[in-house]
Each structure stands twice: as structure tokens, then as C-alpha cells.
Design a protein around this motif. Structure first.
Motif, PDB file in Angstrom:
ATOM      1  N   TYR A  29      23.822   2.387 -49.186  1.00  0.00           N
ATOM      2  CA  TYR A  29      24.771   2.976 -50.118  1.00  0.00           C
ATOM      3  C   TYR A  29      25.468   1.918 -50.961  1.00  0.00           C
ATOM      4  O   TYR A  29      26.082   2.228 -51.953  1.00  0.00           O
ATOM      5  CB  TYR A  29      25.789   3.833 -49.369  1.00  0.00           C
ATOM      6  CG  TYR A  29      25.177   5.121 -48.912  1.00  0.00           C
ATOM      7  CD1 TYR A  29      25.057   6.203 -49.777  1.00  0.00           C
ATOM      8  CD2 TYR A  29      24.665   5.247 -47.632  1.00  0.00           C
ATOM      9  CE1 TYR A  29      24.475   7.387 -49.367  1.00  0.00           C
ATOM     10  CE2 TYR A  29      24.081   6.425 -47.215  1.00  0.00           C
ATOM     11  CZ  TYR A  29      23.988   7.488 -48.088  1.00  0.00           C
ATOM     12  OH  TYR A  29      23.405   8.649 -47.676  1.00  0.00           O
ATOM     13  N   ASP A  30      25.392   0.650 -50.544  1.00  0.00           N
ATOM     14  CA  ASP A  30      25.867  -0.448 -51.360  1.00  0.00           C
ATOM     15  C   ASP A  30      24.654  -1.139 -51.973  1.00  0.00           C
ATOM     16  O   ASP A  30      23.551  -1.068 -51.416  1.00  0.00           O
ATOM     17  CB  ASP A  30      26.650  -1.456 -50.523  1.00  0.00           C
ATOM     18  CG  ASP A  30      28.041  -0.950 -50.181  1.00  0.00           C
ATOM     19  OD1 ASP A  30      28.672  -1.541 -49.291  1.00  0.00           O
ATOM     20  OD2 ASP A  30      28.493   0.027 -50.798  1.00  0.00           O
ATOM     21  N   GLY A  71      27.308  -4.607 -47.576  1.00  0.00           N
ATOM     22  CA  GLY A  71      27.195  -3.207 -47.174  1.00  0.00           C
ATOM     23  C   GLY A  71      27.719  -2.878 -45.800  1.00  0.00           C
ATOM     24  O   GLY A  71      27.159  -1.994 -45.119  1.00  0.00           O
ATOM     25  N   ARG A  98      31.812   6.661 -49.245  1.00  0.00           N
ATOM     26  CA  ARG A  98      30.761   5.664 -49.452  1.00  0.00           C
ATOM     27  C   ARG A  98      30.238   5.051 -48.152  1.00  0.00           C
ATOM     28  O   ARG A  98      29.573   4.008 -48.194  1.00  0.00           O
ATOM     29  CB  ARG A  98      31.291   4.536 -50.367  1.00  0.00           C
ATOM     30  CG  ARG A  98      31.612   5.006 -51.774  1.00  0.00           C
ATOM     31  CD  ARG A  98      32.108   3.860 -52.654  1.00  0.00           C
ATOM     32  NE  ARG A  98      33.387   3.330 -52.200  1.00  0.00           N
ATOM     33  CZ  ARG A  98      34.571   3.850 -52.544  1.00  0.00           C
ATOM     34  NH1 ARG A  98      34.625   4.929 -53.317  1.00  0.00           N
ATOM     35  NH2 ARG A  98      35.696   3.310 -52.110  1.00  0.00           N
ATOM     36  N   GLY A  99      30.503   5.680 -47.005  1.00  0.00           N
ATOM     37  CA  GLY A  99      30.026   5.046 -45.784  1.00  0.00           C
ATOM     38  C   GLY A  99      29.958   5.959 -44.577  1.00  0.00           C
ATOM     39  O   GLY A  99      30.836   6.799 -44.362  1.00  0.00           O
ATOM     40  N   SER A 120      29.503   0.314 -45.566  1.00  0.00           N
ATOM     41  CA  SER A 120      29.870  -0.047 -46.929  1.00  0.00           C
ATOM     42  C   SER A 120      30.870  -1.187 -46.879  1.00  0.00           C
ATOM     43  O   SER A 120      31.674  -1.258 -45.948  1.00  0.00           O
ATOM     44  CB  SER A 120      30.482   1.141 -47.676  1.00  0.00           C
ATOM     45  OG  SER A 120      31.021   0.740 -48.923  1.00  0.00           O
TER      46      SER A 120
END
Length: 226
Positions: free
Chosen positions: A26-27, A100, A121-122, A183
Motif C-alpha cells: 500500500y506504500d 511501508g 492506509r494500513g 504503512s
């Protein structure tokens, strides 16, 4: 034979592409050993924006850029929720930039609550170090199914990315947990704060219709989170 070989090659290519997409985090994936974060004083005067942090010159990087000290110190749980989250993200360790991952220490007073929230985001993986916690997360619409469990020392639980989740100390003494997140800056949206404490406030008409309660109830809740 040529047709079969072409089909086989295409199938392999599609498989590799699928595997690559599934493995993508996601990163952004790092393209160098590290990218220690640095604030660019000219950044806000330019037309260029970066999804993340600028990188320090590798020649200027020090061991301290990858270090945080003090995670052994308990967080202050003297608040309404009786909990405290000490998040170690890219803002605390510049060397996390592009890697990440981040880490959090979670302290709970007796019957302390880390209220329903989400990380946009994680994904979070939590391990209980002391005490016992009632934890859970809720799936997305339309099912909104609750997965919940009481965790004890040494137990591990996963909260999928973007789903609402919580932890509640059901023991008589303090509890402690540590969490890893996928993340460098997972973000946190606490549901009650976002809904009732937004700036400016969400319209009363919207909230009374959404929650199917009297306007005075919404006003009271907004006052709590103002």
C-alpha cells in the motif's frame, strides 16, 4: 505447436502480472536501500507535490535516522477513553520513509478503550503483552459482520486495512499491546470524532437522518466532541 507455446507464454505472463499486483504494498515500493525523510523548505513554494517525504542525501544519513528511543515508557491513559497510542511512524523515524511499515505501543487503563477507528492506509497486526483485551472489527456493507475475540498475553490478532476496529481492556489491571502496521503513515480515523467532531460540523439534518435520532441527541454528541 507455436500456438500452444504462445498460449503458454501468455498464461505465464498473466500469472506473473497477477502475482506482482498481489505482492504490491500500500506504500510505494522502495527503489533504493533507504530514503530517509527530510523536509524541503522550498517544497511549498513549488508546483511539485510528493506522495510521501523527500529523501536525505545518502552521504548525510546517520544511524540515528533509523532509531527511536523510549517505547518502554508507558503512555498516559488519564483521559476519557482510558487509553493511549504511541505511534512510531515516518514522522518519528525518518528512516521508515518508503519502507511501508510502522509500529505502535498501546496502553490501556483498567476498562480502557481504544475506540472504534480505522486505518485508511494500513493493515494492523496486534500482540498482547500484558492483560486481556476484547477486540473486534466490522466488515464493509452490506453485511457489517462483527469478528470479535478476547485476547490474552501472547495472543495475536489482525485488523484488515480500512475496516472499523476497536480494543477494550476487560481486565481489572492495566493492559499493554504492540501493533505493526503495513504503512509508514497508516493514518487513523476515529469514527465518533470524525462524525461528531468535524470542523466545520456536519449538518444536523444529515446526522439526524443518518442515525434516526432526535436533533437534541446529535447536538449533545457534537458538544462532546467539539
Amino acid at each position: 505447436m507455436k500456438l500452444g507455446a504462445a498460449f503458454c507464454s501468455s498464461a505465464i505472463l498473466l500469472f506473473i502480472l497477477h502475482a506482482t499486483i498481489c505482492a504490491w504494498g500500500y506504500d510505494p515500493s522502495p527503489l533504493q536501500d533507504f530514503c530517509v525523510a527530510i523536509d524541503d523548505p522550498n517544497h511549498y513554494n513549488s508546483a511539485v507535490f510528493v506522495n510521501g517525504k523527500f529523501c536525505k542525501d545518502p552521504k548525510l544519513v546517520k544511524a540515528e535516522d533509523f532509531l527511536f528511543q523510549g517505547l518502554n515508557i508507558p503512555g498516559n491513559t488519564n483521559n476519557k477513553q482510558g487509553s493511549n497510542v504511541t505511534l512510531i511512524n515516518v514522522d518519528r523515524i525518518p528512516g521508515l520513509n518508503t519502507l511501508g511499515i510502522s509500529l505502535a505501543r498501546l496502553d490501556y487503563a483498567p476498562y480502557g478503550l481504544n475506540p472504534p477507528h480505522m486505518h485508511p492506509r494500513g493493515t494492523e497486526i496486534l500482540v498482547v503483552v500484558e492483560g486481556s483485551l476484547l477486540v473486534g472489527f466490522v466488515t464493509s456493507n452490506p453485511d457489517n459482520k462483527l469478528f470479535t475475540k478476547v485476547l490474552y498475553k501472547g495472543d495475536v490478532f489482525v485488523f484488515p486495512i480500512g475496516l472499523i476496529h476497536f480494543q477494550f481492556n476487560v481486565g481489572h489491571g492495566p493492559a499493554l499491546a504492540f501493533a505493526g502496521l503495513s504503512s509508514q503513515n497508516p493514518g487513523t480515523i476515529t469514527i465518533a470524532n470524525a462524525v461528531f467532531g468535524s470542523k466545520p460540523p456536519i449538518s444536523l439534518d444529515v446526522l439526524t437522518k443518518a442515525f434516526q435520532v432526535d436533533e437534541k441527541v446529535i447536538e449533545a454528541l457534537q458538544m462532546q466532541f467539539a
